[in-house]
Design a protein around this motif. Structure first.
Motif, PDB file in Angstrom:
ATOM      1  N   VAL A 180     -52.870  -6.861  39.636  1.00 28.10           N
ATOM      2  CA  VAL A 180     -53.194  -7.122  41.045  1.00 28.10           C
ATOM      3  C   VAL A 180     -51.923  -7.141  41.880  1.00 28.10           C
ATOM      4  O   VAL A 180     -51.840  -6.527  42.949  1.00 28.10           O
ATOM      5  CB  VAL A 180     -53.964  -8.452  41.179  1.00 28.10           C
ATOM      6  N   VAL A 181     -50.916  -7.856  41.387  1.00 31.67           N
ATOM      7  CA  VAL A 181     -49.649  -7.966  42.121  1.00 31.67           C
ATOM      8  C   VAL A 181     -49.013  -6.594  42.290  1.00 31.67           C
ATOM      9  O   VAL A 181     -48.514  -6.251  43.380  1.00 31.67           O
ATOM     10  CB  VAL A 181     -48.694  -8.928  41.399  1.00 31.67           C
ATOM     11  N   GLU A 182     -49.023  -5.794  41.245  1.00 32.91           N
ATOM     12  CA  GLU A 182     -48.415  -4.468  41.329  1.00 32.91           C
ATOM     13  C   GLU A 182     -49.210  -3.547  42.261  1.00 32.91           C
ATOM     14  O   GLU A 182     -48.626  -2.729  42.984  1.00 32.91           O
ATOM     15  CB  GLU A 182     -48.313  -3.841  39.936  1.00 32.91           C
ATOM     16  N   TYR A 183     -50.543  -3.706  42.262  1.00 35.05           N
ATOM     17  CA  TYR A 183     -51.352  -2.853  43.145  1.00 35.05           C
ATOM     18  C   TYR A 183     -51.069  -3.160  44.607  1.00 35.05           C
ATOM     19  O   TYR A 183     -50.833  -2.239  45.409  1.00 35.05           O
ATOM     20  CB  TYR A 183     -52.846  -3.037  42.852  1.00 35.05           C
ATOM     21  N   VAL A 184     -51.093  -4.430  44.975  1.00 37.04           N
ATOM     22  CA  VAL A 184     -50.861  -4.755  46.394  1.00 37.04           C
ATOM     23  C   VAL A 184     -49.426  -4.421  46.795  1.00 37.04           C
ATOM     24  O   VAL A 184     -49.167  -4.078  47.951  1.00 37.04           O
ATOM     25  CB  VAL A 184     -51.216  -6.223  46.719  1.00 37.04           C
ATOM     26  N   LYS A 185     -48.496  -4.485  45.830  1.00 39.11           N
ATOM     27  CA  LYS A 185     -47.126  -4.036  46.119  1.00 39.11           C
ATOM     28  C   LYS A 185     -47.123  -2.551  46.476  1.00 39.11           C
ATOM     29  O   LYS A 185     -46.425  -2.116  47.409  1.00 39.11           O
ATOM     30  CB  LYS A 185     -46.223  -4.286  44.921  1.00 39.11           C
ATOM     31  N   SER A 186     -47.907  -1.764  45.755  1.00 34.89           N
ATOM     32  CA  SER A 186     -47.960  -0.326  46.039  1.00 34.89           C
ATOM     33  C   SER A 186     -48.540  -0.045  47.416  1.00 34.89           C
ATOM     34  O   SER A 186     -48.319   1.017  47.992  1.00 34.89           O
ATOM     35  CB  SER A 186     -48.794   0.399  44.974  1.00 34.89           C
ATOM     36  N   LYS A 187     -49.257  -1.023  47.965  1.00 32.98           N
ATOM     37  CA  LYS A 187     -49.835  -0.906  49.304  1.00 32.98           C
ATOM     38  C   LYS A 187     -48.960  -1.555  50.372  1.00 32.98           C
ATOM     39  O   LYS A 187     -49.334  -1.584  51.541  1.00 32.98           O
ATOM     40  CB  LYS A 187     -51.234  -1.522  49.326  1.00 32.98           C
ATOM     41  N   GLY A 188     -47.825  -2.112  49.945  1.00 37.35           N
ATOM     42  CA  GLY A 188     -46.892  -2.661  50.917  1.00 37.35           C
ATOM     43  C   GLY A 188     -46.978  -4.158  51.119  1.00 37.35           C
ATOM     44  O   GLY A 188     -46.523  -4.666  52.149  1.00 37.35           O
ATOM     45  N   TYR A 189     -47.516  -4.891  50.146  1.00 34.53           N
ATOM     46  CA  TYR A 189     -47.598  -6.349  50.249  1.00 34.53           C
ATOM     47  C   TYR A 189     -46.975  -6.986  49.006  1.00 34.53           C
ATOM     48  O   TYR A 189     -47.334  -6.648  47.883  1.00 34.53           O
ATOM     49  CB  TYR A 189     -49.054  -6.805  50.404  1.00 34.53           C
ATOM     50  N   LEU A 190     -46.040  -7.891  49.236  1.00 37.69           N
ATOM     51  CA  LEU A 190     -45.316  -8.520  48.134  1.00 37.69           C
ATOM     52  C   LEU A 190     -45.891  -9.893  47.832  1.00 37.69           C
ATOM     53  O   LEU A 190     -45.824 -10.805  48.645  1.00 37.69           O
ATOM     54  CB  LEU A 190     -43.830  -8.641  48.479  1.00 37.69           C
ATOM     55  N   LEU A 191     -46.469 -10.021  46.644  1.00 38.61           N
ATOM     56  CA  LEU A 191     -46.993 -11.283  46.139  1.00 38.61           C
ATOM     57  C   LEU A 191     -46.257 -11.652  44.867  1.00 38.61           C
ATOM     58  O   LEU A 191     -45.510 -10.848  44.294  1.00 38.61           O
ATOM     59  CB  LEU A 191     -48.490 -11.173  45.834  1.00 38.61           C
ATOM     60  N   SER A 192     -46.485 -12.864  44.399  1.00 33.38           N
ATOM     61  CA  SER A 192     -45.914 -13.297  43.137  1.00 33.38           C
ATOM     62  C   SER A 192     -46.912 -14.205  42.439  1.00 33.38           C
ATOM     63  O   SER A 192     -47.973 -14.522  42.990  1.00 33.38           O
ATOM     64  CB  SER A 192     -44.584 -14.022  43.377  1.00 33.38           C
ATOM     65  N   THR A 193     -46.573 -14.606  41.226  1.00 31.74           N
ATOM     66  CA  THR A 193     -47.468 -15.461  40.445  1.00 31.74           C
ATOM     67  C   THR A 193     -46.787 -16.781  40.127  1.00 31.74           C
ATOM     68  O   THR A 193     -45.559 -16.880  40.117  1.00 31.74           O
ATOM     69  CB  THR A 193     -47.883 -14.775  39.131  1.00 31.74           C
ATOM     70  N   ASP A 194     -47.602 -17.775  39.865  1.00 27.96           N
ATOM     71  CA  ASP A 194     -47.086 -19.110  39.573  1.00 27.96           C
ATOM     72  C   ASP A 194     -48.084 -19.848  38.720  1.00 27.96           C
ATOM     73  O   ASP A 194     -49.140 -19.319  38.356  1.00 27.96           O
ATOM     74  CB  ASP A 194     -46.824 -19.871  40.873  1.00 27.96           C
ATOM     75  N   GLY A 195     -47.773 -21.108  38.438  1.00 32.33           N
ATOM     76  CA  GLY A 195     -48.653 -21.952  37.659  1.00 32.33           C
ATOM     77  C   GLY A 195     -48.227 -22.019  36.206  1.00 32.33           C
ATOM     78  O   GLY A 195     -47.550 -21.117  35.694  1.00 32.33           O
ATOM     79  N   PRO A 196     -48.606 -23.081  35.508  1.00 35.19           N
ATOM     80  CA  PRO A 196     -48.239 -23.246  34.094  1.00 35.19           C
ATOM     81  C   PRO A 196     -48.670 -22.073  33.227  1.00 35.19           C
ATOM     82  O   PRO A 196     -48.023 -21.757  32.229  1.00 35.19           O
ATOM     83  CB  PRO A 196     -48.966 -24.535  33.693  1.00 35.19           C
ATOM     84  N   VAL A 205     -44.855  -6.182  53.620  1.00 36.46           N
ATOM     85  CA  VAL A 205     -45.146  -7.472  54.234  1.00 36.46           C
ATOM     86  C   VAL A 205     -44.794  -8.538  53.206  1.00 36.46           C
ATOM     87  O   VAL A 205     -45.320  -8.543  52.094  1.00 36.46           O
ATOM     88  CB  VAL A 205     -46.620  -7.583  54.658  1.00 36.46           C
ATOM     89  N   ASP A 206     -43.887  -9.414  53.576  1.00 45.53           N
ATOM     90  CA  ASP A 206     -43.380 -10.442  52.673  1.00 45.53           C
ATOM     91  C   ASP A 206     -44.357 -11.613  52.659  1.00 45.53           C
ATOM     92  O   ASP A 206     -44.541 -12.293  53.657  1.00 45.53           O
ATOM     93  CB  ASP A 206     -41.998 -10.892  53.157  1.00 45.53           C
ATOM     94  N   LEU A 262     -56.129  -8.947  52.357  1.00 51.13           N
ATOM     95  CA  LEU A 262     -57.469  -9.153  51.788  1.00 51.13           C
ATOM     96  C   LEU A 262     -58.096  -7.827  51.381  1.00 51.13           C
ATOM     97  O   LEU A 262     -58.737  -7.720  50.329  1.00 51.13           O
ATOM     98  CB  LEU A 262     -58.360  -9.867  52.804  1.00 51.13           C
ATOM     99  N   GLN A 263     -57.885  -6.805  52.200  1.00 56.41           N
ATOM    100  CA  GLN A 263     -58.418  -5.484  51.865  1.00 56.41           C
ATOM    101  C   GLN A 263     -57.835  -4.978  50.549  1.00 56.41           C
ATOM    102  O   GLN A 263     -58.577  -4.512  49.664  1.00 56.41           O
ATOM    103  CB  GLN A 263     -58.105  -4.496  52.982  1.00 56.41           C
ATOM    104  N   TYR A 264     -56.519  -5.083  50.403  1.00 56.55           N
ATOM    105  CA  TYR A 264     -55.879  -4.556  49.198  1.00 56.55           C
ATOM    106  C   TYR A 264     -56.165  -5.418  47.973  1.00 56.55           C
ATOM    107  O   TYR A 264     -56.272  -4.895  46.856  1.00 56.55           O
ATOM    108  CB  TYR A 264     -54.370  -4.422  49.430  1.00 56.55           C
ATOM    109  N   LEU A 265     -56.294  -6.719  48.171  1.00 58.71           N
ATOM    110  CA  LEU A 265     -56.706  -7.571  47.045  1.00 58.71           C
ATOM    111  C   LEU A 265     -58.096  -7.176  46.579  1.00 58.71           C
ATOM    112  O   LEU A 265     -58.353  -7.077  45.362  1.00 58.71           O
ATOM    113  CB  LEU A 265     -56.679  -9.038  47.456  1.00 58.71           C
ATOM    114  N   GLY A 266     -59.007  -6.938  47.530  1.00 58.08           N
ATOM    115  CA  GLY A 266     -60.354  -6.511  47.158  1.00 58.08           C
ATOM    116  C   GLY A 266     -60.334  -5.206  46.386  1.00 58.08           C
ATOM    117  O   GLY A 266     -61.047  -5.047  45.380  1.00 58.08           O
TER     118      GLY A 266
END
Length: 765
Positions: free
Chosen positions: A717-733, A381-382, A755-759
């Motif tokens: 966190v990003v790598e874990y949710v990726k392993s569950k099929g959700y693609l996130l990224s990071t940002d900010g200074p 899920v993108d 939300l489930q996988y983030l938890g």
């Protein structure tokens, strides 16, 4: 016409010499009756109107007779002759002819009425159909050469009824699968094996008895078509309500292939054929609803068909092809390649500082609305690709672009309606003063042009930007992007660039609770204009994103832009709103980010979502700025404003409006942010949740008092949710903000899973 039970009993007595009790059964095109004699013998009696010819019913008789001498005969009914020895009785009443047929009764329970089927039954179903199709290799009948709406080879015609599907998400998904049928299957139809097939082994036509497939009924859908379509129909209905439809379909394929070998070409398109059959079904149901039919049979498969389509889009097509190939013993498509060779070639031939996301690299090969498919069979899920605003491969956008690129693509030195039509449509979404458009190929180029125009209009060079801002990759855009020029390898701040304080009400000196935070942050811009004045200078422009992206997914504090714009205009500068990240309804409450601040910019810059990923961007300005820029020096952009780009832009605006994407972004975004705030109550690592619509940031901290950034925790966190099929990224200074900017079709079910996988990820830290 409806036939009374007494009439049916009389017809059976008159033409077949049987005294029976009749009971009406359901049927889509025919009247069906269960007959029972006084001795308890059962028959099926079928009455069909003259919508089909006598020859077609003759073909039904002939195909059953042909199969009577084969190994599948025991699982098929036979026709009972009338008193004259014929198998078709013509009955005339009023101004209409009807065709009567009497059939033997097959024992068994319908497939759809059995809640669970063992694996062997799926294989048995495939084996039975394979044996039947093998037995029909030498059968032929001219009446089966017909146009039939349910023939999967005609699935593209379902596009004509797409408009009958009122739910935007469902219509979009059906449109996507029909687009894939047209792309992946239609060019191959003429090359496929063709045969005379039953073509309707659905879950209400397959009978099960003594734990095996015991019968197949109803030959009214038979047609001469691609052989594989027969298997596709069976797979479609057999796997409805199965928790793992791909696994179940592979069992059917395996059984069929054992009896009648398939080709690699056939199994490779089976996924798309199954989807196409479902699309025919749901569009037919929607059309029937639009004409208010009261035939319950017209809607019998509607719910399970939609349920299966939702499951199907989560299945990577490559994984489906691989599974079907494996079921047949063919060469597999998925391997365990580690990309070392590809990475080496990329390093040799592509710029070395072109970054790649994630520790384990992804090779994405297909996209479908909010989903991405990799070459290993995984589906994701993108949650970050906001350029694909309307969704990856949105069918309306793709088809508009296909049609235009097949017609004409050239530059703006020739007259063409599209550029004017799009400019009018785009400016209609803006305040009246913003009325003149310039088209480019990227947000970077658009920002570059906006600065050039501002400098020309004001006669000044200095630019005021926000600290940590990012405005693109051109030389000028890099010069006004502290995110780049202050970073490792950056060239530092140019003397004509001035950084104003980032109005961050979470980390900055003025917090959420400060009602005057916007005004106080704006004072830093006033400070810069004052310093410029002391140096006998003035700003050419102030530019900022109307919600800060790379700066940390930050909504601007209330009254910030009104104050800043006042200071800039008092100093003689131009106010530029960078809507490259957030425009086109993403924020939900409004179409543009600047509307959140109740301001009207002098220039608006757009990119990314404007063309749904197609290279298109725009600069929209006032008449005054446009007139000043028209000083005799021609502005020309080879590709900016070309007909294909304009067709894409028009399509995107149409889709946003017709599918109510802005409201969807508002509703889904609020749902997701509420869920994130609930997680925030449970996990202290979440320091802040902020955003509007589907522009969301969640800042992760090790301590809510010191605000120490949660690094490397955020990467885990990003790598874990990726392993569950959700693609996130990071940002900010500080690179500690989860950025969530998915394609607009992202829905509440996606939000729940995220939300489930983030938890789960937070619980493991």
């Amino acid at each position: 016409m409806n036939f009374a039970i007494a009439t049916i009993q009389q017809l059976v007595k008159e033409h077949y010499g049987l005294d029976v009790e009749a009971k009406a059964l359901t049927g889509e095109y025919e009247f069906n009756f269960l007959l029972t004699t006084t001795g308890g013998i059962k028959y099926i009696f079928k009455v069909a109107g003259d919508e089909n010819s006598y020859d077609f019913f003759d073909a039904q008789v002939k195909i059953v007779a042909h199969l009577a001498d084969t190994g599948v005969a025991e699982k098929l009914f036979t026709y009972i002759p009338n008193k004259q020895g014929g198998y078709i009785t013509i009955y005339h009443t009023g101004n209409k002819y009807y065709y009567l047929r009497l059939l033997t009764y097959l024992e068994g329970e319908f497939w759809c009425n059995i809640p669970h089927h063992p694996d062997a039954r799926y294989t048995d179903l495939g084996n039975f159909l394979g044996n039947m199709d093998r037995a029909l290799q030498h059968f032929a009948h001219p009446a089966m050469h017909r146009y039939y709406v349910w023939d999967i080879s005609n699935a593209a015609d379902a596009n004509r009824k797409l408009h009958c599907i009122k739910d935007h998400e469902r219509r979009r998904m059906a449109g996507y699968f029909l687009l894939q049928f047209e792309t992946e299957v239609l060019p191959l139809i003429s090359t496929l094996r063709h045969a005379y097939v039953h073509h309707d082994a659905n879950d209400t036509n397959i009978l099960v008895h003594d734990n095996q497939v015991s019968g197949l009924i109803d030959f009214s859908d038979m047609v001469y078509t691609a052989l594989i379509n027969n298997l596709a129909v069976a797979c479609t209905y057999a796997v409805m309500n199965h928790t793992d439809p791909l696994y179940a379909a592979s069992l059917v394929v395996q059984g069929y292939h054992t009896a009648y070998p398939l080709t690699e070409q056939e199994v490779d398109i089976l996924y798309y054929l199954i989807a196409a059959r479902l699309c025919i079904s749901v569009t037919q149901s929607a059309w029937n609803a639009s004409i208010q039919t009261n035939n319950e049979h017209h809607f019998i498969s509607e719910k399970p068909a939609w349920d299966l389509l939702y499951k199907l889009i989560r299945i990577n097509p490559l994984k489906a092809q691989h599974s079907f190939r494996k079921a047949c013993g063919f060469q597999p498509l998925i391997n365990n390649e580690d990309y070392s060779s590809l990475l080496a070639e990329r390093a040799a031939h592509v710029g070395r500082n072109l970054s790649i996301s994630y520790r384990q690299k992804l090779k994405i090969v297909r996209g479908a609305l909010q989903y991405l498919y990799d070459d290993k069979g995984n589906t994701y899920v993108d949650c970050v690709n906001n350029p694909s605003h309307a969704g990856h491969c949105h069918p309306v956008v793709v088809k508009r672009m296909q049609k235009q690129i097949a017609t004409l693509n050239t530059n703006t030195r020739y007259l063409h309606d599209h550029i004017v039509d799009y400019a009018k449509k785009l400016t209609a979404k803006l305040p009246p003063s913003l009325s003149v458009c310039y088209f480019t190929n990227s947000g970077s180029e658009a920002n570059d042009l906006a600065i050039r125009m501002a400098r020309h209009f004001t006669g000044q060079k200095d630019i005021i930007v926000l600290d940590h801002a990012y405005h693109g990759t051109s030389t000028v855009a890099m010069e006004m992007s502290p995110y780049k020029f202050d970073s490792k390898g950056g060239f530092g701040k140019m003397p004509w660039i001035h950084k104003a304080q980032n109005p961050d009400t979470y980390r900055g000196p003025y917090k959420y609770a400060d009602a005057d935070a916007g005004k106080k942050y704006a004072a830093d811009v006033q400070r810069i204009t004052g310093e410029l004045k002391q140096a006998n200078k003035a700003p050419a422009a102030f530019i900022c994103e109307t919600l800060l992206g790379v700066g940390g997914q930050i909504p601007l504090p209330a009254n910030y832009l009104p104050e800043v714009y006042k200071h800039i205009r008092n100093a003689g500068g131009v106010c530029i709103a960078d809507e490259v990240q957030v425009g086109f309804g993403r924020i939900g409450d409004h179409f543009w980010g600047f509307e959140l601040q109740d301001v009207i910019p002098d220039i608006v810059v757009m990119g990314k979502p404007i063309g749904n990923g197609h290279p298109l961007a725009a600069v929209v300005v006032t008449n005054e700025i446009a007139d000043a820029f028209n000083n005799g020096l021609e502005y020309f952009n080879t590709f900016g404003g070309n007909p294909v780009s304009m067709a894409a832009g028009i399509a995107v605006l149409d889709v946003i409006e017709s599918e109510q994407m802005q409201q969807h972004a508002k509703d889904t975004g609020e749902y997701l942010m509420n869920g994130l705030r609930q997680l925030m109550q449970q996990y202290t690592i979440i320091g802040d949740v902020r955003g509007h619509g589907l522009f969301i940031g969640a800042e992760l901290v090790k301590d809510r008092t010191t605000l120490e950034p949660a690094i490397p925790e955020i990467d885990k966190v990003v790598e874990y949710v990726k392993s569950k099929g959700y693609l996130l990224s990071t940002d900010g200074p500080l690179h500690n903000v989860l950025k969530i900017k998915p394609p607009m079709p992202f829905n509440n079910n996606n939000a729940d899973e995220l939300l489930q996988y983030l938890g789960e990820a937070f619980s493991l830290l």
